[in-house]
Design a protein around this motif. Structure first.
Motif, short mmCIF file in Angstrom:
data_model
loop_
_atom_site.label_atom_id
_atom_site.label_comp_id
_atom_site.label_asym_id
_atom_site.label_seq_id
_atom_site.Cartn_x
_atom_site.Cartn_y
_atom_site.Cartn_z
N LEU A 500 38.78 15.63 -16.82
CA LEU A 500 39.41 14.77 -15.82
C LEU A 500 40.91 14.62 -16.09
N GLY A 501 41.29 14.49 -17.37
CA GLY A 501 42.70 14.41 -17.70
C GLY A 501 43.46 15.67 -17.35
N MET A 502 42.81 16.83 -17.47
CA MET A 502 43.46 18.09 -17.13
C MET A 502 43.59 18.29 -15.62
N LEU A 503 42.54 17.92 -14.89
CA LEU A 503 42.55 18.15 -13.45
C LEU A 503 43.45 17.17 -12.71
N TYR A 504 43.55 15.94 -13.21
CA TYR A 504 44.31 14.90 -12.52
C TYR A 504 45.37 14.35 -13.47
N GLU A 505 46.51 15.04 -13.50
CA GLU A 505 47.58 14.66 -14.40
C GLU A 505 48.53 13.63 -13.79
N ASP A 506 48.44 13.40 -12.50
CA ASP A 506 49.34 12.44 -11.86
C ASP A 506 49.00 11.04 -12.33
N LYS A 507 50.00 10.32 -12.79
CA LYS A 507 49.76 8.97 -13.29
C LYS A 507 49.32 8.03 -12.19
N GLU A 508 49.61 8.39 -10.91
CA GLU A 508 49.20 7.54 -9.79
C GLU A 508 47.72 7.66 -9.47
N ARG A 509 47.02 8.64 -10.04
CA ARG A 509 45.64 8.89 -9.67
C ARG A 509 44.64 8.61 -10.78
N GLN A 510 45.08 8.51 -12.00
CA GLN A 510 44.13 8.53 -13.12
C GLN A 510 43.19 7.33 -13.12
N ASP A 511 43.68 6.14 -12.78
CA ASP A 511 42.78 5.00 -12.77
C ASP A 511 41.71 5.14 -11.69
N PHE A 512 42.04 5.76 -10.55
CA PHE A 512 41.04 5.99 -9.51
C PHE A 512 39.97 6.97 -10.00
N VAL A 513 40.40 8.03 -10.66
CA VAL A 513 39.46 9.07 -11.08
C VAL A 513 38.51 8.55 -12.15
N PHE A 514 39.03 7.83 -13.15
CA PHE A 514 38.16 7.31 -14.19
C PHE A 514 37.26 6.19 -13.66
N THR A 515 37.72 5.47 -12.66
CA THR A 515 36.84 4.48 -12.03
C THR A 515 35.65 5.16 -11.36
N ILE A 516 35.91 6.25 -10.64
CA ILE A 516 34.83 7.00 -10.00
C ILE A 516 33.86 7.53 -11.04
N TYR A 517 34.36 8.06 -12.13
CA TYR A 517 33.52 8.60 -13.20
C TYR A 517 32.56 7.55 -13.73
N HIS A 518 33.07 6.42 -14.14
CA HIS A 518 32.22 5.40 -14.75
C HIS A 518 31.36 4.68 -13.71
N TRP A 519 31.80 4.67 -12.46
CA TRP A 519 30.95 4.08 -11.43
C TRP A 519 29.72 4.93 -11.17
N TRP A 520 29.86 6.24 -11.17
CA TRP A 520 28.69 7.10 -11.00
C TRP A 520 27.75 6.97 -12.19
N GLN A 521 28.27 6.79 -13.37
CA GLN A 521 27.39 6.52 -14.51
C GLN A 521 26.66 5.20 -14.33
N ALA A 522 27.35 4.20 -13.76
CA ALA A 522 26.70 2.93 -13.49
C ALA A 522 25.55 3.11 -12.49
N LEU A 523 25.77 3.93 -11.46
CA LEU A 523 24.71 4.20 -10.51
C LEU A 523 23.54 4.92 -11.17
N ALA A 524 23.82 5.80 -12.12
CA ALA A 524 22.74 6.51 -12.83
C ALA A 524 21.87 5.52 -13.61
N ILE A 525 22.51 4.59 -14.32
CA ILE A 525 21.74 3.62 -15.09
C ILE A 525 21.00 2.67 -14.17
N PHE A 526 21.61 2.31 -13.05
CA PHE A 526 20.92 1.46 -12.08
C PHE A 526 19.69 2.16 -11.52
#
Length: 660
Positions: A500-526
């Motif tokens: 994710l760090g390699m694909l999305y290097e723009d500082k304006e996008r990183q918090d969005f991308v990591f939020t999506i990552y951990h949210w999908w993990q939350a859905l998996a556990i749910f």
């Protein structure tokens, strides 16, 4: 002429000076001394303000940026250790409390009138269900408080949860569990964003002479990849030690009160998937149990499943003597001190992820845009192809901490060995996280594919083998499986964050991308939380669901003989879903890499330009902003930019190199 006395005063001074020539010398000395005094003061001022004669500007500049680089390393280590302490304290406390609450004698003696089991169910529900809504508020929370302060707030909520266990009541435990559910995704999303930003700042401090760094422009594509690999490896090496820290309450306190396996496992007849099948046959009579689950990296230990009888025949009394309340308070105080230390590490040792003006720019795009952008980023096919990998990442760490540890480890070795089994897993995951450094030399697919192969082999092994209850000679094999699973988990978790760090290097996008990552993990556990009472198996031949009314047809029987039917006849539902998810995740990831190699256009939402109020000390001119201008000129905030495959700004230039 007749008044000589009147002319005398007029000529008197001149005559006196003519008679005494030293007066001229004194006046000259006074004027000279005044001039020398002024020059001396200027010389002293120059000596005080100016550079010393041996001053070397380049050497001092190197020292300054060396200190900056050391500060970045300090930030990474502090954030990593704070994450380790936070999750280790949370996991260890919950594991200890759920084991204590499982014991019938403990419940009756200490909490006979407060319905402790009902409270535990609601606590687990708050932890598992609340993060489903995290995608709605996490980006807004991170942008509002800033990355560092979002981390601090979330760590403080974890400490609040620890403090609520001093007085175990409904009105303390359940609200704090809901607060934990709210803070789960913001904590780990801000952590991932923070580590990636530190890698980018380290690159800036190493290459401070480059023109694009001095002008605060975007770095060339792939320039920060090496630092991202190293810093994410450091983070996960520390983080996986939280599984070791979580076992300290059991190793040094709770194990002294536990019965041996001959008592706790006296009624257990089957282990592994046969144990799961035995639970399913009794699920109708007992009602669906609730798993002790949480969100990754937020998983409750297998003790949570014990409190609801997912291991059939497990004794309802596991404590041979009840711990004194003062001893429990001492243990909880030690955990509270560790949680408070984690808060101090984030507050004092972690520096800011962005410059103050950058923080203002990130917030100034508008709160409505901040709310929408995570959903718009999901249109990018790169993220969509990684969704199955995110889901499996949540499944696999949950499985090793619940299904494997309980139905295999505890069933064969006893509850007193649970801490050692999870310690082996944590140490292995921490040590093998360093294997992600191979991405510095090899293609970036290697760690993820290697972890997938290891997990696939272990899942097939667990399909076809089940241990015997109370048979300690199986311990080496069980510890080996835990170690290998830790290696796969390390490659999986570290590889995803690096990718994710390699694909999305723009500082304006990183918090969005990591939020999506951990949210999908939350859905998996749910999802696992919902399917905890799934009374079915999956037929491999016809993919038909049938009620689980027959015993498990594979593995070893209690007497040691093999089951008469083939392993491929029926697969237990949960393991089959895990294996299917792993296969789909691997295929989708390889497909994404293939499309990137072919320069297939991907879709990125446009980040609006910051909209500053034209007053105040800072933003009087448009050029004063620190925003990179990488996303085009303002305009319609909802427009998406279809990135041209020939664009050097948005298409990774290193994809061809990495793909060979």
């Amino acid at each position: 002429m007749g008044h000589p006395e009147q002319a005398a005063p007029t000529a008197g001074p001149e005559v006196a000076m003519e008679k005494d020539p030293s007066c001229y010398q004194d006046a000259a000395k006074t004027v000279a001394s005044d001039g020398l005094g002024a020059e001396g003061m200027e010389t002293q001022l120059d000596d005080f303000v100016g550079a010393p004669p041996d001053y070397n500007e380049e050497e001092e500049e190197q020292k300054y940026f060396r200190r900056k680089r050391l500060g970045v390393v300090k930030n990474v280590l502090a954030a990593s250790l704070a994450g380790m302490l936070t999750y280790g304290v949370y996991l260890g406390l919950l594991q200890m409390q759920l084991i204590l609450h499982y014991d019938e004698t403990y419940r009756e003696v200490k909490y006979s009138n407060i319905q402790l089991e009902d409270i535990d169910r609601k606590v687990l529900m708050g932890i598992n269900v609340t993060p489903v809504a995290a995608l709605l508020y996490t980006p807004v929370l991170i942008r509002f408080f800033g990355t560092k302060w979002a981390m601090f707030l979330a760590v403080g909520i974890y400490a609040l949860f620890v403090s609520s266990n001093y007085w175990e009541r409904y009105y303390t435990l359940v609200p704090s569990a809901v607060a934990i559910g709210v803070a789960i995704v913001p904590l780990w999303a801000s952590m991932g964003n923070y580590i990636t930003r530190m890698a980018q700042k380290y690159y800036e401090y190493v290459n401070y002479k480059e023109e694009h760094v001095q002008e605060q422009q975007r770095a060339p594509r792939g320039a920060c990849n090496a630092y991202i690999v190293v810093f994410q490896t450091i983070f996960y090496t520390c983080f996986h030690l939280s599984f070791v820290c979580a076992q300290m309450p059991m190793l040094f306190f709770l194990n002294n009160y536990l019965y041996q396996l001959n008592h706790t496992l006296s009624g257990v007849k089957h282990c592994g998937e046969r144990a799961a099948a035995g639970w399913q046959r009794g699920a109708v009579a007992r009602g669906p149990p609730q798993l002790g689950l949480s969100l990754w990296p937020r998983v409750l230990p297998p003790a949570g499943t014990l409190s609801h009888g997912t291991l059939p025949g497990f004794n309802t009394t596991v404590l041979q003597s009840l711990p004194r309340s003062v001893n429990l308070i001492i243990v909880e105080s030690a955990l509270m001190a560790a949680a408070f230390l984690a808060m101090l590490m984030v507050l004092v040792l972690c520096g800011s992820a962005y410059r103050p003006t950058e923080e203002i720019d990130l917030r100034s795009i508008g709160w409505g845009n901040i709310f929408q952008l995570p959903f718009k980023h999901m249109r990018d096919y790169r993220l969509r192809h990684l969704f199955p990998l995110f889901i499996y990442s949540g499944f696999e760490v949950l499985f090793v901490c619940t299904g494997f540890s309980l139905n295999y480890g505890v069933c064969a070795l006893g509850l007193e060995k649970l801490a050692y089994l999870l310690t082996a897993y944590g140490l292995s995951a921490s040590a093998f996280s360093s294997l992600a450094l191979c991405m510095l030399r090899l293609r970036r697919q290697v760690p993820l594919l290697a972890g997938a192969i290891v997990h696939a082999a272990l899942l097939v092994t667990l399909f076809c083998w089940a241990p015997e209850p109370r048979y300690l000679l199986q311990a080496p094999l069980l510890y080996s499986i835990a170690v290998l699973w830790g290696m796969g988990s390390a490659l999986n978790k570290t590889g995803i964050s690096i990718l994710l760090g390699m694909l999305y290097e723009d500082k304006e996008r990183q918090d969005f991308v990591f939020t999506i990552y951990h949210w999908w993990q939350a859905l998996a556990i749910f999802t696992v939380y919902l399917w905890s009472g799934l009374p079915m198996k999956v037929s491999v031949a016809g993919w038909a669901a049938v009620p689980a009314v027959s015993p498990s047809p594979w593995g070893l029987r209690a007497g040691g003989s093999a089951a008469p039917t083939a392993c491929s006849a029926f697969l237990q539902a949960k393991l089959s879903i895990m294996l299917l998810t792993l296969v789909v995740a691997t295929g989708a990831y390889l497909w994404m890499e293939r499309k990137l190699a072919q320069h297939v256009t991907y879709r990125l939402p446009r980040i609006p330009r910051p909209r500053h109020r034209m007053h105040g000390y800072r933003y009087m001119e448009e050029d004063d902003s620190d925003e990179t201008g990488s996303e085009g000129d303002g305009g319609n905030n909802n427009d998406e930019a279809r990135v041209d495959s020939t664009s050097g700004d948005d298409l990774p230039r290193d994809d061809e190199d990495q793909l060979g």
